[in-house]
Design an enzyme around this catalytic site. Structure first.
Site, PDB file in Angstrom:
ATOM      1  CG  ASP A  67      15.713  -2.484  10.232  1.00 52.68           C
ATOM      2  OD1 ASP A  67      15.981  -1.411  10.805  1.00 52.68           O
ATOM      3  OD2 ASP A  67      16.528  -3.087   9.498  1.00 52.68           O
ATOM      4  CG  HIS A 211      13.302  -6.649  13.019  1.00 48.06           C
ATOM      5  ND1 HIS A 211      14.481  -7.266  13.391  1.00 48.06           N
ATOM      6  CD2 HIS A 211      13.381  -6.433  11.687  1.00 48.06           C
ATOM      7  CE1 HIS A 211      15.237  -7.424  12.306  1.00 48.06           C
ATOM      8  NE2 HIS A 211      14.596  -6.929  11.260  1.00 48.06           N
TER       9      HIS A 211
END
Ligand code: NI
Length: 244
Positions: A67, A211
């Site tokens: 993300d 991430h």
């Protein structure tokens, strides 16, 4: 159909996180059953036995999701893409429109190397807390900029903070995708800690949240991939996990 799918997607993800028995699991077994019926099997009981054996040998699917990118820093998205390319592994990137605007080349590269791209809003906002107009803009502007770079319409979205409600649902046909295993990699920034969280908890059909702004996360992903490939896992994109 979009609305129906999106509700199913939420249910599936909830179901995935609660138990091993998933809607996909059931569909997978039915698919295998038809396969054996058509190709080799002669009776229901044989079908059942073969089905079990077949499932035992099946590669266990999981999806790595990253993300908040793309991020152009040392050890950021390019570093991650290099390592995924070396390993011939496809992942899913839930990108924000603002970072796509800053890093168009990295976004194109994600797409060209076969990764799935999903919408993570434009400015990483909580879609349930902003005005109706801003919520629409956050979703649409992100889809637009990605389409302008890749030519592709996005179908999936991971709402920031997992925040999704009936207002967002009634506006968009996009399928919300949450996660089943949260590494909290942004908090620890510790490769070994991230690896441990995943390898000790992982199960078939997991959607793992990471991430792509941190080298510690990329390094953890590489170790996780190398280790879980040996354990019979296969890495797929979120659409492959949800729809196959
Ligand atoms: Ni995020």
């Amino acid at each position: 159909m979009g609305k129906l799918l999106s509700r199913h997607a939420i249910l599936w993800v909830v179901c995935l996180s609660l138990c091993g028995c998933t809607k996909f699991g059931i569909e997978q077994r039915q698919y295998n059953k038809n396969f054996y019926k058509e190709v080799v099997a002669t009776s229901e009981s044989v079908v059942e036995i073969m089905e079990e054996n077949y499932n035992g040998e099946e590669l266990k699917k999981i999806a790595l999701t990253f993300d908040d990118g793309p991020v152009d820093v040392d050890g950021g998205t390019a570093y991650l893409l290099d390592g995924l390319f070396e390993r011939n592994v496809r992942a899913t990137f839930f990108v924000t429109g603002s970072r796509v605007a800053q890093n168009p080349d990295l976004t194109r590269r994600m797409y060209e190397e076969g990764h799935m791209i999903g919408n993570h809003s434009y400015n990483h906002v909580n879609l349930t807390l902003v005005s109706e107009e801003n919520m629409r803009k956050e979703i649409d502007d992100t889809n637009k900029i990605i389409k302008s770079l890749t030519g592709k319409e996005l179908a999936y979205m991971r709402p920031p903070y997992g925040a999704w409600n009936s207002r967002v649902e009634s506006y968009t046909d996009m399928i919300p995708v949450m996660w089943t295993l949260d590494t909290r990699d942004w908090e620890s920034r510790d490769t070994q800690n991230i690896v441990q969280k995943v390898v000790t908890n992982v199960k078939e059909n997991d959607i793992i949240l990471l991430h792509d702004g941190y080298k510690s996360s990329a390094d953890a992903a590489f170790i996780i991939i190398d280790k879980l490939l040996e354990e019979g896992y296969t890495f797929v994109t979120v659409d492959e996990l949800l729809l196959n």
